[in-house]
Write a protein that holds these residues in place. Sequence first.
Motif, PDB file in Angstrom:
ATOM      1  N   GLU A  78      46.568  38.957 -56.248  1.00  0.00           N
ATOM      2  CA  GLU A  78      45.782  38.267 -55.505  1.00  0.00           C
ATOM      3  C   GLU A  78      45.037  39.038 -54.028  1.00  0.00           C
ATOM      4  OE1 GLU A  78      43.831  35.650 -56.484  1.00  0.00           O
ATOM      5  OE2 GLU A  78      44.928  35.911 -58.249  1.00  0.00           O
ATOM      6  N   ASN A  79      46.170  39.671 -53.445  1.00  0.00           N
ATOM      7  CA  ASN A  79      45.688  40.290 -52.347  1.00  0.00           C
ATOM      8  C   ASN A  79      44.793  41.568 -52.729  1.00  0.00           C
ATOM      9  OD1 ASN A  79      45.713  41.064 -49.457  1.00  0.00           O
ATOM     10  ND2 ASN A  79      47.494  42.722 -50.020  1.00  0.00           N
ATOM     11  N   TRP A  80      45.275  42.149 -53.816  1.00  0.00           N
ATOM     12  CA  TRP A  80      44.433  43.353 -54.269  1.00  0.00           C
ATOM     13  C   TRP A  80      42.973  42.918 -54.549  1.00  0.00           C
ATOM     14  CZ3 TRP A  80      41.996  44.273 -58.911  1.00  0.00           C
ATOM     15  CH2 TRP A  80      41.501  45.664 -58.892  1.00  0.00           C
ATOM     16  N   LYS A  81      43.190  41.791 -55.485  1.00  0.00           N
ATOM     17  CA  LYS A  81      41.720  41.348 -55.910  1.00  0.00           C
ATOM     18  C   LYS A  81      40.839  40.923 -54.590  1.00  0.00           C
ATOM     19  CE  LYS A  81      39.470  37.798 -58.917  1.00  0.00           C
ATOM     20  NZ  LYS A  81      39.881  36.482 -59.431  1.00  0.00           N
ATOM     21  N   SER A  82      41.323  40.497 -53.654  1.00  0.00           N
ATOM     22  CA  SER A  82      40.507  40.105 -52.390  1.00  0.00           C
ATOM     23  C   SER A  82      39.993  41.315 -51.754  1.00  0.00           C
ATOM     24  CB  SER A  82      41.370  39.197 -51.526  1.00  0.00           C
ATOM     25  OG  SER A  82      40.539  38.771 -50.460  1.00  0.00           O
ATOM     26  N   LEU A  83      40.555  42.175 -51.561  1.00  0.00           N
ATOM     27  CA  LEU A  83      40.326  43.424 -50.941  1.00  0.00           C
ATOM     28  C   LEU A  83      39.357  44.197 -51.753  1.00  0.00           C
ATOM     29  CD1 LEU A  83      43.975  44.742 -49.457  1.00  0.00           C
ATOM     30  CD2 LEU A  83      41.903  43.909 -48.204  1.00  0.00           C
ATOM     31  N   PHE A  84      39.489  44.200 -53.087  1.00  0.00           N
ATOM     32  CA  PHE A  84      38.578  44.817 -53.993  1.00  0.00           C
ATOM     33  C   PHE A  84      37.123  44.256 -53.761  1.00  0.00           C
ATOM     34  CE2 PHE A  84      36.561  45.273 -58.334  1.00  0.00           C
ATOM     35  CZ  PHE A  84      36.403  46.643 -58.267  1.00  0.00           C
ATOM     36  N   GLU A  85      37.169  42.905 -53.837  1.00  0.00           N
ATOM     37  CA  GLU A  85      36.030  42.271 -53.772  1.00  0.00           C
ATOM     38  C   GLU A  85      35.143  42.577 -52.391  1.00  0.00           C
ATOM     39  OE1 GLU A  85      37.288  38.298 -54.331  1.00  0.00           O
ATOM     40  OE2 GLU A  85      37.299  38.513 -56.575  1.00  0.00           O
ATOM     41  N   GLN A  86      35.876  42.694 -51.302  1.00  0.00           N
ATOM     42  CA  GLN A  86      35.458  43.011 -50.090  1.00  0.00           C
ATOM     43  C   GLN A  86      34.773  44.414 -50.116  1.00  0.00           C
ATOM     44  OE1 GLN A  86      38.253  42.622 -46.863  1.00  0.00           O
ATOM     45  NE2 GLN A  86      38.927  40.777 -47.830  1.00  0.00           N
ATOM     46  N   ILE A  87      35.400  45.307 -50.661  1.00  0.00           N
ATOM     47  CA  ILE A  87      34.939  46.565 -50.921  1.00  0.00           C
ATOM     48  C   ILE A  87      33.729  46.754 -51.971  1.00  0.00           C
ATOM     49  CG2 ILE A  87      35.525  49.001 -52.104  1.00  0.00           C
ATOM     50  CD1 ILE A  87      38.373  48.642 -51.325  1.00  0.00           C
ATOM     51  N   GLY A 125      41.320  56.411 -58.557  1.00  0.00           N
ATOM     52  CA  GLY A 125      40.316  55.284 -58.030  1.00  0.00           C
ATOM     53  C   GLY A 125      39.946  55.771 -56.436  1.00  0.00           C
ATOM     54  N   LEU A 126      40.989  55.923 -55.853  1.00  0.00           N
ATOM     55  CA  LEU A 126      40.842  56.101 -54.382  1.00  0.00           C
ATOM     56  C   LEU A 126      39.987  57.329 -54.131  1.00  0.00           C
ATOM     57  CD1 LEU A 126      44.325  55.043 -53.109  1.00  0.00           C
ATOM     58  CD2 LEU A 126      42.110  53.624 -52.910  1.00  0.00           C
ATOM     59  N   GLU A 127      40.089  58.289 -54.938  1.00  0.00           N
ATOM     60  CA  GLU A 127      39.502  59.460 -54.843  1.00  0.00           C
ATOM     61  C   GLU A 127      38.060  59.244 -55.040  1.00  0.00           C
ATOM     62  OE1 GLU A 127      41.375  62.772 -57.166  1.00  0.00           O
ATOM     63  OE2 GLU A 127      43.186  62.573 -56.097  1.00  0.00           O
ATOM     64  N   GLN A 128      37.744  58.541 -56.030  1.00  0.00           N
ATOM     65  CA  GLN A 128      36.526  58.274 -56.344  1.00  0.00           C
ATOM     66  C   GLN A 128      35.737  57.515 -55.246  1.00  0.00           C
ATOM     67  OE1 GLN A 128      35.590  56.579 -59.986  1.00  0.00           O
ATOM     68  NE2 GLN A 128      37.245  58.047 -61.167  1.00  0.00           N
ATOM     69  N   MET A 129      36.293  56.443 -54.873  1.00  0.00           N
ATOM     70  CA  MET A 129      35.676  55.826 -53.714  1.00  0.00           C
ATOM     71  C   MET A 129      35.756  56.471 -52.512  1.00  0.00           C
ATOM     72  SD  MET A 129      37.581  52.247 -52.052  1.00  0.00           S
ATOM     73  CE  MET A 129      38.136  51.862 -53.442  1.00  0.00           C
ATOM     74  N   ASN A 130      36.595  57.429 -52.091  1.00  0.00           N
ATOM     75  CA  ASN A 130      36.541  58.580 -51.134  1.00  0.00           C
ATOM     76  C   ASN A 130      35.316  59.265 -51.221  1.00  0.00           C
ATOM     77  OD1 ASN A 130      37.504  59.303 -48.500  1.00  0.00           O
ATOM     78  ND2 ASN A 130      38.042  61.213 -49.593  1.00  0.00           N
ATOM     79  N   ALA A 131      35.285  59.818 -52.417  1.00  0.00           N
ATOM     80  CA  ALA A 131      34.219  60.639 -52.677  1.00  0.00           C
ATOM     81  C   ALA A 131      32.841  60.114 -52.469  1.00  0.00           C
ATOM     82  CB  ALA A 131      34.295  61.436 -54.214  1.00  0.00           C
ATOM     83  N   TYR A 132      32.712  58.976 -53.073  1.00  0.00           N
ATOM     84  CA  TYR A 132      31.531  57.908 -52.919  1.00  0.00           C
ATOM     85  C   TYR A 132      31.147  58.127 -51.317  1.00  0.00           C
ATOM     86  CZ  TYR A 132      27.730  54.263 -53.015  1.00  0.00           C
ATOM     87  OH  TYR A 132      26.981  53.409 -52.687  1.00  0.00           O
TER      88      TYR A 132
END
Length: 137
Positions: free
Chosen positions: A22-31, A111-118
Amino acid sequence: MSDQEKNTEWDSLWQEYTRSLENWKSLFEQIQTASNDMQSKFNEVWDKAAVESSTETMKLFGENWQKALNEVGISAFKEFGENWQKAISDNSTSAFKQFTENWQKALSSSGLEQMNAYGEMMKKFAETWTSMWPKSH
């Protein structure tokens, strides 16, 4: 350990996992929300620039941004298949555990690399923009 104790331990572990999910989901939605907002503003900036700038200026901007983007890259993970084959070949508990650890690390990292690259791509957009129009931001 009694069956009751095993069930209690299992329930506790499952509750901890569920809270983490649930914590991960919440942070993902914020991102996702922040990314959508950034993309919307990017589109507005790009549309305004396209209307108010000459073709030559837009071409120069594109070339400068492309140069800046050469610094940014996304590394794809290719180890999944190799690690899976290794786990299957070994067919042991430790091999499958190692596969799971490697897979989670690669998946998370990718996933983090792609987010960071974006983020880096959008940062290079802003840096290129600022270098061409220092007073327009």
